[in-house]
Design a protein around this motif. Structure first.
Motif, PDB file in Angstrom:
ATOM      1  N   LEU A  74       2.607   6.728  -5.553  1.00 28.62           N
ATOM      2  CA  LEU A  74       2.541   7.578  -4.360  1.00 28.62           C
ATOM      3  C   LEU A  74       3.574   8.702  -4.446  1.00 28.62           C
ATOM      4  CD1 LEU A  74       2.297   4.839  -1.581  1.00 28.62           C
ATOM      5  CD2 LEU A  74       0.443   5.962  -2.823  1.00 28.62           C
ATOM      6  N   LEU A  75       3.192   9.821  -3.850  1.00 29.67           N
ATOM      7  CA  LEU A  75       4.113  10.957  -3.784  1.00 29.67           C
ATOM      8  C   LEU A  75       4.633  11.081  -2.357  1.00 29.67           C
ATOM      9  CD1 LEU A  75       5.309  13.665  -4.984  1.00 29.67           C
ATOM     10  CD2 LEU A  75       3.255  14.761  -4.065  1.00 29.67           C
ATOM     11  N   ARG A  76       5.951  11.056  -2.211  1.00 31.90           N
ATOM     12  CA  ARG A  76       6.567  11.302  -0.895  1.00 31.90           C
ATOM     13  C   ARG A  76       7.235  12.651  -0.936  1.00 31.90           C
ATOM     14  NH1 ARG A  76       8.500   8.101   3.445  1.00 31.90           N
ATOM     15  NH2 ARG A  76      10.152   9.632   3.647  1.00 31.90           N
TER      16      ARG A  76
ATOM     17  N   PHE B  78       6.691   7.126  -6.395  1.00 35.94           N
ATOM     18  CA  PHE B  78       7.048   5.753  -6.074  1.00 35.94           C
ATOM     19  C   PHE B  78       5.937   4.825  -6.540  1.00 35.94           C
ATOM     20  CE2 PHE B  78       6.311   2.568  -2.638  1.00 35.94           C
ATOM     21  CZ  PHE B  78       7.356   1.726  -2.959  1.00 35.94           C
TER      22      PHE B  78
ATOM     23  N   THR C  86       3.953   1.573  -6.267  1.00 36.44           N
ATOM     24  CA  THR C  86       3.733   0.451  -5.346  1.00 36.44           C
ATOM     25  C   THR C  86       3.617  -0.867  -6.123  1.00 36.44           C
ATOM     26  OG1 THR C  86       1.373   0.896  -5.376  1.00 36.44           O
ATOM     27  CG2 THR C  86       2.615   1.810  -3.554  1.00 36.44           C
ATOM     28  N   ASP C  87       3.416  -0.773  -7.434  1.00 38.31           N
ATOM     29  CA  ASP C  87       3.362  -1.993  -8.249  1.00 38.31           C
ATOM     30  C   ASP C  87       4.750  -2.559  -8.517  1.00 38.31           C
ATOM     31  OD1 ASP C  87       0.631  -2.044  -8.482  1.00 38.31           O
ATOM     32  OD2 ASP C  87       0.611  -0.781 -10.269  1.00 38.31           O
TER      33      ASP C  87
ATOM     34  N   ARG D 207      11.414   6.153   5.331  1.00 33.99           N
ATOM     35  CA  ARG D 207      11.103   5.564   4.013  1.00 33.99           C
ATOM     36  C   ARG D 207      10.850   4.065   4.185  1.00 33.99           C
ATOM     37  NH1 ARG D 207      13.884   2.680   0.504  1.00 33.99           N
ATOM     38  NH2 ARG D 207      15.664   2.621   1.909  1.00 33.99           N
TER      39      ARG D 207
ATOM     40  N   VAL E 287       3.247   7.687   4.064  1.00 34.43           N
ATOM     41  CA  VAL E 287       3.820   7.247   2.776  1.00 34.43           C
ATOM     42  C   VAL E 287       5.131   6.471   2.982  1.00 34.43           C
ATOM     43  CG1 VAL E 287       4.061   7.872   0.348  1.00 34.43           C
ATOM     44  CG2 VAL E 287       2.955   9.456   1.897  1.00 34.43           C
TER      45      VAL E 287
ATOM     46  N   MET F  60       7.443   3.554   2.257  1.00 30.52           N
ATOM     47  CA  MET F  60       7.524   2.816   0.989  1.00 30.52           C
ATOM     48  C   MET F  60       7.692   1.308   1.172  1.00 30.52           C
ATOM     49  SD  MET F  60       9.905   5.687  -0.813  1.00 30.52           S
ATOM     50  CE  MET F  60      10.556   4.775  -2.169  1.00 30.52           C
TER      51      MET F  60
ATOM     52  N   GLN G  16      -0.920   0.018   0.376  1.00 30.49           N
ATOM     53  CA  GLN G  16       0.052   0.434  -0.651  1.00 30.49           C
ATOM     54  C   GLN G  16       1.484   0.475  -0.127  1.00 30.49           C
ATOM     55  OE1 GLN G  16      -2.111   4.038  -2.204  1.00 30.49           O
ATOM     56  NE2 GLN G  16      -1.883   2.881  -4.106  1.00 30.49           N
ATOM     57  N   ILE G  17       1.821  -0.535   0.645  1.00 28.13           N
ATOM     58  CA  ILE G  17       3.189  -0.627   1.174  1.00 28.13           C
ATOM     59  C   ILE G  17       3.820  -1.905   0.632  1.00 28.13           C
ATOM     60  CG2 ILE G  17       4.599  -0.800   3.268  1.00 28.13           C
ATOM     61  CD1 ILE G  17       2.155   0.516   4.752  1.00 28.13           C
ATOM     62  N   ARG G  18       4.994  -1.760   0.037  1.00 27.09           N
ATOM     63  CA  ARG G  18       5.699  -2.955  -0.424  1.00 27.09           C
ATOM     64  C   ARG G  18       6.388  -3.605   0.782  1.00 27.09           C
ATOM     65  NH1 ARG G  18       5.885  -3.756  -5.707  1.00 27.09           N
ATOM     66  NH2 ARG G  18       7.740  -5.062  -5.552  1.00 27.09           N
TER      67      ARG G  18
ATOM     68  N   LYS H 104       2.048  -9.411  -5.428  1.00 26.63           N
ATOM     69  CA  LYS H 104       2.737  -8.464  -6.313  1.00 26.63           C
ATOM     70  C   LYS H 104       3.300  -7.251  -5.565  1.00 26.63           C
ATOM     71  CE  LYS H 104       0.810  -9.567 -10.791  1.00 26.63           C
ATOM     72  NZ  LYS H 104       0.011 -10.750 -10.505  1.00 26.63           N
ATOM     73  N   ARG H 105       3.496  -7.379  -4.282  1.00 28.99           N
ATOM     74  CA  ARG H 105       4.036  -6.255  -3.503  1.00 28.99           C
ATOM     75  C   ARG H 105       5.341  -6.639  -2.803  1.00 28.99           C
ATOM     76  NH1 ARG H 105       0.815  -3.847  -5.897  1.00 28.99           N
ATOM     77  NH2 ARG H 105      -0.727  -2.298  -5.237  1.00 28.99           N
TER      78      ARG H 105
ATOM     79  N   ASN I  12       9.156  -7.115  -2.394  1.00 26.61           N
ATOM     80  CA  ASN I  12      10.455  -6.730  -2.968  1.00 26.61           C
ATOM     81  C   ASN I  12      11.396  -7.930  -3.003  1.00 26.61           C
ATOM     82  OD1 ASN I  12       9.801  -4.099  -3.524  1.00 26.61           O
ATOM     83  ND2 ASN I  12      10.627  -3.293  -1.620  1.00 26.61           N
TER      84      ASN I  12
END
Ligand code: SF4
Ligand code: SF4
Lengths: 95, 366
Positions: free
Chosen positions: A14-16, A26, A28-29, B8, B54, B56, B82-84, B106-107, B109
């Motif tokens: 992803l681009l922030r 960033f 996400t994996d 973020r 976005v 994160m 797509q958010i950890r 797998k997401r 942290n």
């Protein structure tokens, strides 16, 4: 890297975009983040699997008043970094 | 300090409920203790907005997140968007089944488990009987599934003499890479039980010495953003600067302690957006009703908290005549707010001058 290589951004990256033109890529994996400059943002947004490296350089020069003198070198370095990090893949242009 | 275009990271109190009632919990007996949790669908809708922004990472807390029977649905939705994520837990409800699910996503942290003792008595004194072994089991379950697990140790009167044992248990026996520490602060339930919980200046000095020594012994594997270890480090730096007569330390002399509101936002279990989990009384808007971007970029309360960095410490009567002004940050706004009812004020709790006046001693002087 050959000229007909077509880089493509990975969908899990992803681009922030932040204020003042700074931005972060960033994963996400993995959670890995990577700060990039406005030239790199311009390139990143065009890594759609349709443009060759030469095409990206031409577009950068045509669209950015303040394109760097060494535009070709910078694009190549950035794309190579993305490939090394696994943030982008590539395919040989079969068109 | 640069404010980000959107947060973020979001701290999300996914539930206000908890299976425990720790004596110093900052959640209960605060505005964060909401009557109802919002429905699953509301969270899922909100996560879609977070994707557009976005964001994160979402850090799920509460209450106890593992109490929610829709936790899998919530985690799946975060992954889909797509958010950890990370989870803050008391560790007592972590099963093999949910750990396997988290690992497979797998997401994740990390999952943080609270452990406050090396033996049941020091942990259970504040967290309730039987919860030490449950928390340790939870932690081991996470590790068995290859999940990054961290531990937070909250220091209080009951475990201040057990710090060496805790470090040994976590770093040697269990083999964690690191753990973090803080201390019970004057918030939430702790306000009712302060006498029984909060460290005296003497105990605080003792905790600082132990933690500074342990941090050295374990090569920096113990960290802190608040509490005795963090205070000890920052206070030593301030004292050195004063002795050397430095003009000032970079960024100091103002209310510059907290940078969270430049990159982070929080949401209560009832869906109300707040600046920080520990400032749960400052309501900024409701999710899915008010735009996150608009709240983030324009809400006057947030702008006011961000603006505190330009407020000089010499403007407070509290700091009058203090030699530490050019080296001080004014400390945590949430603590200032809880103790004095004012966010833009130095917090008396982490005030070096007051600590020394009350008989506290800095580590190298002991
Ligand atoms: S500190 Fe955590 S585990 Fe303890 S009562 Fe509060 S929310 Fe529950
Ligand atoms: S009085 Fe306390 S908060 Fe104020 S400058 Fe001195 S040490 Fe810092």
């Amino acid at each position: 890297m050959k000229d007909d290589v077509v880089p493509i951004a990975k969908p899990s990256i992803l681009l922030r975009e932040e204020f003042d033109d700074w931005a972060v890529l960033f994963s996400t994996d993995s959670g890995e983040a990577y700060g990039i400059n406005p030239v790199s943002v311009f390139i990143w947004k065009r890594l759609d699997g349709e443009r060759t490296i030469d095409g990206l350089v031409e577009e950068l020069i045509a669209n950015c008043d303040d394109a760097p003198d060494d535009a070709g070198g910078q694009v190549l370095t950035f794309v190579n970094e993305l490939l090394a990090k696994g943030f982008a893949g590539y395919e040989v242009d079969g068109r | 300090m640069r404010v980000m275009s959107t947060p973020r990271l979001l701290d999300v109190e996914i539930t206000s409920k908890c299976n425990l009632r720790c004596k110093y919990c900052y959640h209960f007996n605060s505005a964060g203790e909401t009557k109802e949790d919002i429905e699953t669908e509301e969270w899922l809708r909100f996560f879609e907005e977070l994707k557009q922004c976005v964001v994160m990472e979402v850090c799920l807390g509460g209450g106890e997140p593992f109490l929610r029977d829709d936790l899998k649905e919530i985690l799946s939705s975060l992954a889909r968007n797509q958010i950890r994520f990370s989870i803050m837990s008391n560790g007592t409800l972590i099963t093999d089944e949910i750990a396997a699910f988290i690992a497979a996503s797998k997401r994740c942290n990390y999952v943080q488990v609270s452990i406050d003792g090396s033996i049941p008595i020091t942990h259970d004194e504040m967290r309730g009987k039987g919860n030490f072994s449950r928390a340790i089991n939870g932690l081991k379950t996470l590790l068995r599934h290859g999940i990054t697990a961290t531990v937070r140790v909250t220091i209080h009167k009951g475990n201040v003499y057990d710090l060496e044992g805790i470090a040994e248990l976590l770093l040697e026996e269990i083999g964690l890479n690191s753990f973090s520490t803080n201390s019970a602060s004057y918030m939430g339930l702790c306000r009712r039980n302060a006498e029984q919980i909060m460290l005296t200046p003497k105990e605080r000095s003792l905790a600082m010495v132990s933690l500074v020594k342990l941090e050295k012994k374990y090569n920096g594997r113990i960290s802190a953003q608040a509490g005795p270890l963090a205070d000890g480090k920052i206070w030593l730096e301030m004292e050195r600067a004063r002795k050397e007569g430095l003009l000032r330390l970079p960024g100091r002399g103002y209310l510059s302690a907290c940078g969270a509101v430049f990159g982070k936002l929080a949401v209560r279990a009832d869906g109300v957006m707040i600046p920080c989990i520990q400032l749960s009384n400052i309501e900024l808007g409701k999710i899915n009703k008010d735009s996150l971007v608009k709240v983030w970029q324009e809400h006057p309360e947030l702008l006011k908290i961000r603006g505190r960095r330009s407020v000089h410490l010499s403007s407070f009567e509290f700091c009058e005549g203090c030699d530490y002004i050019p080296y001080c940050t004014g400390n945590c706004p949430a603590l200032a707010s809880n103790i004095l009812g004012k966010v833009n004020h130095p917090s008396p709790d982490a005030c070096l001058r007051r600590f020394l006046q009350e008989g506290g001693v800095l580590p190298e002087n002991i």
